[in-house]
Motif scaffolding. Sequence first.
Motif, PDB file in Angstrom:
ATOM      1  N   TYR A 147     -28.982  19.709  -1.280  1.00 52.02           N
ATOM      2  CA  TYR A 147     -29.608  18.630  -2.028  1.00 52.02           C
ATOM      3  C   TYR A 147     -29.706  19.072  -3.480  1.00 52.02           C
ATOM      4  O   TYR A 147     -29.507  20.242  -3.804  1.00 52.02           O
ATOM      5  CB  TYR A 147     -30.999  18.310  -1.459  1.00 52.02           C
ATOM      6  N   THR A 148     -30.025  18.150  -4.348  1.00 49.53           N
ATOM      7  CA  THR A 148     -30.081  18.458  -5.771  1.00 49.53           C
ATOM      8  C   THR A 148     -30.993  19.638  -6.061  1.00 49.53           C
ATOM      9  O   THR A 148     -30.677  20.497  -6.884  1.00 49.53           O
ATOM     10  CB  THR A 148     -30.560  17.226  -6.556  1.00 49.53           C
ATOM     11  N   ASP A 149     -32.131  19.699  -5.387  1.00 49.60           N
ATOM     12  CA  ASP A 149     -33.146  20.683  -5.731  1.00 49.60           C
ATOM     13  C   ASP A 149     -33.452  21.681  -4.625  1.00 49.60           C
ATOM     14  O   ASP A 149     -34.392  22.475  -4.769  1.00 49.60           O
ATOM     15  CB  ASP A 149     -34.436  19.971  -6.142  1.00 49.60           C
ATOM     16  N   GLN A 150     -32.690  21.678  -3.538  1.00 52.20           N
ATOM     17  CA  GLN A 150     -33.015  22.597  -2.445  1.00 52.20           C
ATOM     18  C   GLN A 150     -31.866  22.688  -1.442  1.00 52.20           C
ATOM     19  O   GLN A 150     -31.073  21.759  -1.316  1.00 52.20           O
ATOM     20  CB  GLN A 150     -34.264  22.124  -1.721  1.00 52.20           C
ATOM     21  N   PRO A 151     -31.803  23.793  -0.707  1.00 44.65           N
ATOM     22  CA  PRO A 151     -30.895  23.893   0.437  1.00 44.65           C
ATOM     23  C   PRO A 151     -31.438  23.079   1.614  1.00 44.65           C
ATOM     24  O   PRO A 151     -32.493  22.438   1.501  1.00 44.65           O
ATOM     25  CB  PRO A 151     -30.881  25.397   0.729  1.00 44.65           C
ATOM     26  N   PRO A 152     -30.770  23.103   2.766  1.00 46.78           N
ATOM     27  CA  PRO A 152     -31.059  22.114   3.812  1.00 46.78           C
ATOM     28  C   PRO A 152     -32.125  22.444   4.845  1.00 46.78           C
ATOM     29  O   PRO A 152     -32.530  21.557   5.600  1.00 46.78           O
ATOM     30  CB  PRO A 152     -29.705  21.971   4.514  1.00 46.78           C
ATOM     31  N   ILE A 153     -32.617  23.686   4.948  1.00 45.76           N
ATOM     32  CA  ILE A 153     -33.427  24.031   6.115  1.00 45.76           C
ATOM     33  C   ILE A 153     -34.723  23.236   6.202  1.00 45.76           C
ATOM     34  O   ILE A 153     -35.062  22.698   7.265  1.00 45.76           O
ATOM     35  CB  ILE A 153     -33.717  25.543   6.143  1.00 45.76           C
ATOM     36  N   ILE A 206     -31.344  37.071   5.326  1.00 49.13           N
ATOM     37  CA  ILE A 206     -30.955  36.700   3.959  1.00 49.13           C
ATOM     38  C   ILE A 206     -30.146  35.406   3.972  1.00 49.13           C
ATOM     39  O   ILE A 206     -30.355  34.514   3.142  1.00 49.13           O
ATOM     40  CB  ILE A 206     -30.156  37.836   3.294  1.00 49.13           C
ATOM     41  N   GLY A 207     -29.213  35.296   4.918  1.00 49.52           N
ATOM     42  CA  GLY A 207     -28.420  34.071   5.013  1.00 49.52           C
ATOM     43  C   GLY A 207     -29.275  32.855   5.265  1.00 49.52           C
ATOM     44  O   GLY A 207     -29.106  31.799   4.631  1.00 49.52           O
ATOM     45  N   LEU A 208     -30.233  32.971   6.195  1.00 48.94           N
ATOM     46  CA  LEU A 208     -31.152  31.862   6.462  1.00 48.94           C
ATOM     47  C   LEU A 208     -32.026  31.579   5.246  1.00 48.94           C
ATOM     48  O   LEU A 208     -32.315  30.420   4.923  1.00 48.94           O
ATOM     49  CB  LEU A 208     -32.023  32.188   7.672  1.00 48.94           C
ATOM     50  N   GLY A 209     -32.450  32.646   4.559  1.00 50.42           N
ATOM     51  CA  GLY A 209     -33.263  32.456   3.367  1.00 50.42           C
ATOM     52  C   GLY A 209     -32.533  31.684   2.288  1.00 50.42           C
ATOM     53  O   GLY A 209     -33.110  30.813   1.623  1.00 50.42           O
ATOM     54  N   LEU A 233     -34.934  31.818  -3.794  1.00 53.16           N
ATOM     55  CA  LEU A 233     -35.858  32.850  -4.250  1.00 53.16           C
ATOM     56  C   LEU A 233     -35.755  34.122  -3.422  1.00 53.16           C
ATOM     57  O   LEU A 233     -36.207  35.185  -3.853  1.00 53.16           O
ATOM     58  CB  LEU A 233     -37.297  32.329  -4.199  1.00 53.16           C
ATOM     59  N   ILE A 234     -35.177  34.039  -2.243  1.00 56.74           N
ATOM     60  CA  ILE A 234     -35.003  35.226  -1.412  1.00 56.74           C
ATOM     61  C   ILE A 234     -34.216  36.304  -2.163  1.00 56.74           C
ATOM     62  O   ILE A 234     -34.370  37.504  -1.901  1.00 56.74           O
ATOM     63  CB  ILE A 234     -34.292  34.864  -0.079  1.00 56.74           C
ATOM     64  N   LEU A 235     -33.394  35.891  -3.131  1.00 60.69           N
ATOM     65  CA  LEU A 235     -32.622  36.859  -3.907  1.00 60.69           C
ATOM     66  C   LEU A 235     -33.523  37.756  -4.742  1.00 60.69           C
ATOM     67  O   LEU A 235     -33.151  38.891  -5.052  1.00 60.69           O
ATOM     68  CB  LEU A 235     -31.618  36.117  -4.813  1.00 60.69           C
ATOM     69  N   LEU A 236     -34.707  37.253  -5.118  1.00 57.40           N
ATOM     70  CA  LEU A 236     -35.657  38.095  -5.840  1.00 57.40           C
ATOM     71  C   LEU A 236     -36.102  39.264  -4.969  1.00 57.40           C
ATOM     72  O   LEU A 236     -36.156  40.416  -5.418  1.00 57.40           O
ATOM     73  CB  LEU A 236     -36.870  37.268  -6.273  1.00 57.40           C
TER      74      LEU A 236
END
Length: 503
Positions: free
Chosen positions: A60-66, A170-173, A179-182
């Motif tokens: 989505y424009t502002d977020q992944p799908p989970i 990490i993949g699920l994040g 932000l999980i990359l932080l």
Amino acid sequence: MSDTALRTPETAQLPRFAWREVSIVLAVQVAVLSALSGRYGFHRDELYFIAAGKQLAWGYTDQPPITPALARLSITLFGETPVGLRVVATLAAAGTIAVIALIARELGGGRTVQWVSAALASLGPFAVAVAHMLSTTTVDMLIWALLGLAVLRLLRTGDGRWWLAVGAVIGLGLANKWLILLLVSGLATGVFAFGPRGVLRSVWLAAGVAVALVLAAPVFLWQAANDWPMLTVASGISGDDGVENRILFIPMQLVYLTPVLVPVWAAGLVRLWRDPGLRWARALAVSYPVVCVELLALGGKPYYSVPLLIMLLPAGVRPALDWLSRGRKASRRGVVTVFGVIGLAMSLVTGLPLLPPSSLNGPVLAINKEPGEQVGWPELTDSVAGVWLQIPAEQRAKSVILTSNYGQAGAIEHYGPAIGLPKPYSGHMSYADWGPPPDTMTGAVIVVGGQPTLSPSLTGCRVVTKNDNGIGLENEEQGTAITLCSGTTAPWSKIWPSLRRFY
């Protein structure tokens, strides 16, 4: 160095997990959250997640799908109500607390340390507020905790197979919030700088990276195909709020878990750094300052670092309990009890819907504005319906409701059909991707909010009414103008790009 060589006698055995005590903590948490989940109403973000869940996509424009997918699952199973939607939020919150107890065990904590860690982690104002409603942060807190646990298990045991779990989390994040990359960068910095570096030579590391990439690939491919809109949103947030976020960052670190718990997580930070028996866990201590520096540089929101604070609590519980058992025990425990009760009361009142909505103005909304965003959506929809009825009946089939933000659109989409309103449209976030009105819609336009009225493509506009939630609650939609326009100067397909908003 082999994986086995990294194990040490001191870390080979762990205390038993405190199933009974932790289960009691979880049962109380679930009971309280479930009992209060129907109070107030949907949060604006929850209305957006419901709408997004009905438009399932890889991004989505502002977020992944989970989170939208979880919203879809929850309302399908339990009903499209606040109670039904928040089942998944309650379960995610309970899962987070269970993982925190496991982290306490991983750090050598016995039964008391485990259940106290779980209890403290569940009681901070931010944790309480996030647990009450479904948000990307609700899910992210669980994912961060799971990553912390998996990395600690990897570092403690040296068993490279844990890289598979690390990669999966990490993949699920990445499929929930980037932000999980932080956290990944913080933990990686800690391991590279202070070890144990032997885990980096494991043949399983490449497999873990592959797992993460496979799980995250559909999300990144969707973003790439759509010109990386999430980066545009992030840039806009940093540009709009970056200065304020930097000013408030340090003070808010002292508030989110209540000032009462600051000594506990600070003791955890120090213990992870200084305790020889936890030398292998230094990466967790290093990750917090690294993430803080990154957030200050990026202008990120102060609460982005809260999951790390919660993970530091288990390391600080044992020193805190030791402090309470030394010296003037009665006076120390008395002071802690008084301040603890005050902190708990603040957490519950500001984070949960305990007060009547009309009592939220003042200190509650000043501390946490989110309860106010769960009130007034049916009233807003009724206000729009009143203007809709002013459009001649023969024109309504070709008329449009256009909103300024996704909360307004989500509310009208949810509550509107029952009172005769058509599907709303909005240029905000992913609503813009879900399409403009058909070019055949040449009738009147009801505009909810102010931003779209700035478009020169809307003609004959006049403010008909202003929304009133009926209780004088000063939330974002109180006083929102509802404007009636006679039409547009061009087809919707032509003017739609000018109405798009990324933040």
